[in-house]
Design an enzyme around this catalytic site. Structure first.
Site, PDB file in Angstrom:
ATOM      1  N   ARG A  87       5.659   3.593   4.520  1.00  0.00           N
ATOM      2  CA  ARG A  87       4.980   2.805   4.723  1.00  0.00           C
ATOM      3  C   ARG A  87       5.475   1.462   4.597  1.00  0.00           C
ATOM      4  O   ARG A  87       6.225   0.022   3.732  1.00  0.00           O
ATOM      5  CB  ARG A  87       4.315   2.899   3.590  1.00  0.00           C
ATOM      6  CG  ARG A  87       2.501   2.149   3.775  1.00  0.00           C
ATOM      7  CD  ARG A  87       1.911   2.191   2.060  1.00  0.00           C
ATOM      8  NE  ARG A  87       1.000   0.868   2.466  1.00  0.00           N
ATOM      9  CZ  ARG A  87       0.727   0.352   1.482  1.00  0.00           C
ATOM     10  NH1 ARG A  87       1.279   0.076   0.392  1.00  0.00           N
ATOM     11  NH2 ARG A  87      -0.064  -0.652   1.404  1.00  0.00           N
ATOM     12  N   HIS A 131      -0.152  -7.251   4.645  1.00  0.00           N
ATOM     13  CA  HIS A 131       0.177  -7.836   3.315  1.00  0.00           C
ATOM     14  C   HIS A 131       0.819  -8.714   3.286  1.00  0.00           C
ATOM     15  O   HIS A 131       1.936  -9.529   2.972  1.00  0.00           O
ATOM     16  CB  HIS A 131       1.433  -6.569   3.632  1.00  0.00           C
ATOM     17  CG  HIS A 131       1.836  -6.418   2.298  1.00  0.00           C
ATOM     18  ND1 HIS A 131       1.911  -4.416   1.955  1.00  0.00           N
ATOM     19  CD2 HIS A 131       1.977  -6.780   1.000  1.00  0.00           C
ATOM     20  CE1 HIS A 131       2.252  -4.680   0.027  1.00  0.00           C
ATOM     21  NE2 HIS A 131       1.872  -6.073  -0.341  1.00  0.00           N
ATOM     22  N   GLU A 176      -4.519  -4.709  -0.241  1.00  0.00           N
ATOM     23  CA  GLU A 176      -5.044  -5.293  -1.400  1.00  0.00           C
ATOM     24  C   GLU A 176      -5.519  -6.378  -0.721  1.00  0.00           C
ATOM     25  O   GLU A 176      -4.938  -7.474  -1.174  1.00  0.00           O
ATOM     26  CB  GLU A 176      -3.424  -5.450  -2.436  1.00  0.00           C
ATOM     27  CG  GLU A 176      -3.317  -4.633  -2.968  1.00  0.00           C
ATOM     28  CD  GLU A 176      -1.628  -4.539  -3.701  1.00  0.00           C
ATOM     29  OE1 GLU A 176      -1.642  -5.488  -3.789  1.00  0.00           O
ATOM     30  OE2 GLU A 176      -1.947  -3.561  -4.164  1.00  0.00           O
ATOM     31  N   ASN A 303      -3.586   1.796  -4.844  1.00  0.00           N
ATOM     32  CA  ASN A 303      -2.451   1.093  -5.002  1.00  0.00           C
ATOM     33  C   ASN A 303      -2.801   1.040  -6.271  1.00  0.00           C
ATOM     34  O   ASN A 303      -3.850   0.595  -6.873  1.00  0.00           O
ATOM     35  CB  ASN A 303      -2.084  -0.245  -4.873  1.00  0.00           C
ATOM     36  CG  ASN A 303      -1.556  -0.244  -3.161  1.00  0.00           C
ATOM     37  OD1 ASN A 303      -1.051   0.744  -2.735  1.00  0.00           O
ATOM     38  ND2 ASN A 303      -1.407  -1.217  -3.063  1.00  0.00           N
ATOM     39  N   TYR A 305      -1.090   0.381 -10.782  1.00  0.00           N
ATOM     40  CA  TYR A 305       0.171   0.210 -11.552  1.00  0.00           C
ATOM     41  C   TYR A 305      -0.345   0.724 -12.779  1.00  0.00           C
ATOM     42  O   TYR A 305       0.592   1.125 -13.836  1.00  0.00           O
ATOM     43  CB  TYR A 305       0.582  -0.747 -11.616  1.00  0.00           C
ATOM     44  CG  TYR A 305       1.282  -1.750  -9.935  1.00  0.00           C
ATOM     45  CD1 TYR A 305       2.938  -1.424  -9.612  1.00  0.00           C
ATOM     46  CD2 TYR A 305       0.394  -1.588  -9.201  1.00  0.00           C
ATOM     47  CE1 TYR A 305       3.126  -0.824  -8.532  1.00  0.00           C
ATOM     48  CE2 TYR A 305       0.697  -1.743  -7.224  1.00  0.00           C
ATOM     49  CZ  TYR A 305       2.856  -1.203  -7.434  1.00  0.00           C
ATOM     50  OH  TYR A 305       2.866  -1.493  -6.159  1.00  0.00           O
ATOM     51  N   GLU A 374       0.867   2.956  -2.876  1.00  0.00           N
ATOM     52  CA  GLU A 374       1.578   2.034  -3.658  1.00  0.00           C
ATOM     53  C   GLU A 374       1.576   2.682  -5.186  1.00  0.00           C
ATOM     54  O   GLU A 374       0.423   2.688  -5.771  1.00  0.00           O
ATOM     55  CB  GLU A 374       1.952   0.808  -4.086  1.00  0.00           C
ATOM     56  CG  GLU A 374       1.684   0.181  -2.562  1.00  0.00           C
ATOM     57  CD  GLU A 374       2.041  -1.512  -2.119  1.00  0.00           C
ATOM     58  OE1 GLU A 374       1.834  -1.899  -4.192  1.00  0.00           O
ATOM     59  OE2 GLU A 374       1.517  -2.201  -1.564  1.00  0.00           O
TER      60      GLU A 374
HETATM   61  O1  IFM Z   1       5.353  -6.233  -4.793  1.00  0.00           O
HETATM   62  C1  IFM Z   1       4.309  -5.955  -4.898  1.00  0.00           C
HETATM   63  C2  IFM Z   1       3.272  -5.601  -3.234  1.00  0.00           C
HETATM   64  O2  IFM Z   1       3.898  -6.631  -2.610  1.00  0.00           O
HETATM   65  C3  IFM Z   1       1.586  -5.359  -3.211  1.00  0.00           C
HETATM   66  N1  IFM Z   1       1.026  -4.530  -4.805  1.00  0.00           N
HETATM   67  C4  IFM Z   1       1.734  -4.513  -5.962  1.00  0.00           C
HETATM   68  C5  IFM Z   1       3.550  -4.588  -5.918  1.00  0.00           C
HETATM   69  C6  IFM Z   1       4.144  -5.158  -7.288  1.00  0.00           C
HETATM   70  O3  IFM Z   1       3.260  -6.507  -8.170  1.00  0.00           O
END
Ligand code: IFM
Length: 469
Positions: A87, A131, A176, A303, A305, A374
C-alpha cells in the site's frame, strides 16, 4: 457480537483464510525523497517542514528514505518479505506539480515502474490517492477550505485512473482525512499549519466531496475491475465515568461519523451539526454534495494504533479558546490518561481496542468488508552489536493486534487483510525522523535498509498465513 476471550491477546498458531491479504504500507512524502526532482512541484509539507519549529529537528522529506532512487532495491525487499500487497500513496504534486493541468510524464513513469515492479514480483498494488501532500499551489488558493480543491482532486483522479487503471488492484481515495482536516486546519500541528475551527470543518466537507468525486472519476476511467475504498483512522473511544458516554458521542461525531455519515449514509449526523452550530451553519454543504459523496465502496480501510479514554469536564459552560482546537466545538472534552504499556509515541498498547472497534464498525455498517490498512508501533530501535535490530516489542505488538484481528473475524467481522505500518522507518510528520515505525530499519546516514526481527516474523506470517510461534 462481543469482545470476550483471553484478554492476553498473545496467541500463536492462528490460521488466516487463504485469500486474506498480508501487506505493508508507506506514504509518498514519508519515504520518496527526491522532492525537487522528476518535475515534482512543492507540496504543503515541503513548505510546512521549513517553518521554524514546525517539525522536530527541522527535518524535511527532501531525502526521506530515498525510495524514489532505490525503487528496485525496495521492490526486491518487499518480495523477500513475501508481501502479498504493498500500500503506497501517489504524490499529487509529482503528477500535477501545481495541482492542475497536464500530467507530468516523469511522475507517471515513476509510479508506472513501481506498479509494474510490484506486479512482476507477484505483489498487488494498493494505491492511495491522497496521503496529505497537497500541492502548495492549491493551498495558496485556500487548500481544503476551498471546494475547488475537491474538483481539482477529481481531475487528478481521472489522470491516474487513465494512467494506472489497467493495473491497480485496490484504490483508496484518502488516507485519514481526520488528520488532514483537524490537524492541518484546526490544531495546526500538521501542514498547512492553520488554526481555525471553521476552516477545519470546511476541510472535512471538501475532503468528503473530493472522495466522492474521485470515486466517480476513477470508475469512469479504469479498465480493469479494481476494488474501491477509503481509509479512516476511526477513533476507538472509551468512556470514563458518568460523563464518558457524552464525551464519546461528541468525539465519535467529529472524528468518525463526520466521514462515515456522508460517505456511507449520505448525510451528516444531526448531532454533529448541533455540536458545531455555535461556530458554523455548514452552509458550505451545497445541494447535490451529499449525493456526490455517497458513492459505493467495496471496502472500508481502518487504521488503528491505540484507544482514547474521554469524559466531559465538570464545568461545561466555561469559554474555550478555539484557536488551535483539534476538536472544533468539543474542545472541552477531556482525554483521560490511560494505563500502559506505551509505544515510543506515548500511545497505549491496547489490542482489545482494535477488536472492539472492528465489531462496532461491523454493527454500524453491515455487509461492508474491512481491511486494516495501518497498524504498527514506533519503538526506539537501535542496532545490536551484531548489526541486527532485535525489536521484540514490535513483534509482540504485531502479534497481539493480529490476534485481535483474528478474534474479530471469529466474532463475524468481514475482514479481508492487514497492512503493517510501516515497511520502512520514515518521516513521521511533525516528529521528523525521531520515531521509527518500520519493520525495516533505515540508517539515515547511509540509507541502508536492514530488516528487523519483526520483519522476519511478519514474513513467516505472509508465507504461512499462520500466526508464528
Ligand atoms: O505515519 C503515520 C501515517 O502517515 C498515517 N497514520 C499514522 C502513522 C503513524 O503516526
Amino acid at each position: 457480537m462481543s469482545s470476550t476471550g483471553n484478554p492476553d491477546y498473545r496467541d500463536a498458531g492462528l490460521e488466516f483464510p487463504a485469500g486474506f491479504v498480508f501487506g505493508s504500507a508507506t506514504a509518498a512524502y514519508q519515504v520518496e525523497g527526491a522532492a525537487h526532482e522528476g518535475g515534482r512541484g512543492a507540496s504543503i509539507w515541503d513548505t510546512f517542514s521549513r517553518v521554524p519549529g514546525a517539525v522536530v529537528n527541522g527535518d524535511t522529506g527532501d531525502i526521506a528514505d530515498d525510495h524514489y532512487h532505490r525503487l528496485e532495491e525496495d521492490l526486491d525487499l518487499m518480495a523477500e518479505l513475501g508481501l502479498q500487497s504493498y500500500r503506497f500513496s501517489i504524490s499529487w504534486p509529482r503528477i500535477q506539480p501545481t495541482g492542475r493541468g497536464a500530467a507530468n510524464a516523469e511522475g507517471i513513469d515513476f509510479y508506472s515502474r513501481l506498479i509494474d515492479g510490484l506486479i512482476s514480483r507477484g505483489i498487488t498494488p494498493t494505491v492511495t490517492l491522497y496521503h496529505w501532500d497537497l500541492p502548495q499551489a492549491l493551498e495558496d488558493e485556500g487548500g481544503w477550505t476551498n471546494r475547488d480543491t475537491a474538483t481539482a482532486f477529481a481531475e487528478y483522479a481521472r489522470i491516474v485512473g487513465h494512467a494506472f487503471g489497467d493495473r491497480v488492484a485496490m484504490w483508496t481515495t484518502l488516507n485519514e482525512p481526520w488528520c488532514a482536516a483537524y490537524l492541518g486546519y484546526g490544531s495546526g500541528v500538521h501542514a498547512p499549519g492553520r488554526q481555525d475551527p471553521v476552516a477545519a470543518l470546511r476541510a472535512v466537507h471538501h475532503l468528503n466531496l473530493a472522495h466522492g468525486l474521485a470515486l466517480t472519476a476513477l470508475r469512469e476511467t479504469v479498465t480493469n475491475s479494481p476494488e474501491f475504498s477509503v481509509t479512516l483512522n476511526v477513533h476507538a473511544l472509551r468512556p470514563s465515568g458518568p460523563t464518558g458516554p457524552e464525551a464519546v458521542r461528541r468525539l465519535d461525531a467529529l472524528g468518525n461519523r463526520a466521514f462515515t455519515g456522508p460517505m456511507l449514509n449520505g448525510e451528516y449526523p444531526a448531532d454533529l451539526l448541533e455540536d458545531t452550530a455555535a461556530i458554523t451553519d455548514w452552509a458550505f454543504v451545497l445541494p447535490g454534495d451529499l449525493a456526490a459523496i455517497h458513492q459505493p465502496i467495496d471496502l472500508l480501510g481502518v487504521n488503528y494504533y491505540s484507544t482514547s479514554l474521554v469524559r466531559m469536564p465538570e464545568d461545561t459552560d466555561a469559554a474555550y479558546d478555539r484557536a488551535g482546537a483539534t476538536w472544533p466545538g468539543s474542545e472541552h472534552v477531556e482525554q483521560v490518561p490511560q494505563a500502559g504499556p506505551f509505544t515510543a509515541m506515548g500511545w497505549n498498547i491496547e489490542p482489545s481496542g482494535l477488536q472492539e472497534l472492528l465489531e462496532l464498525l461491523a454493527e454500524r455498517h453491515p455487509g461492508l468488508p474491512m481491511m486494516i490498512t495501518e497498524n504498527g508501533a514506533a519503538f526506539d530501535d537501535v542496532p545490536d552489536d551484531d548489526g541486527q535490530i532485535h525489536d521484540d516489542a514490535r513483534t509482540d505488538y504485531l502479534r497481539r493486534h493480529i490476534t485481535a484481528v483474528h478474534r474479530a473475524m471469529d466474532a463475524g467481522v468481514d475482514l479481508r487483510g492487514y497492512f503493517v505500518w510501516s515497511l520502512l522507518d520514515n518521516f513521521e510528520w511533525a516528529l521528523g525522523y525521531t520515531k521509527r515505525f518500520g519493520i525495516v530499519y533505515v540508517d539515515y546516514n547511509t540509507l541502508e535498509r536492514t530488516p528487523k526481527d519483526s520483519a522476519r516474523w511478519f514474513a513467516e506470517l505472509c508465507r504461512t498465513k499462520r500466526l508464528p510461534d
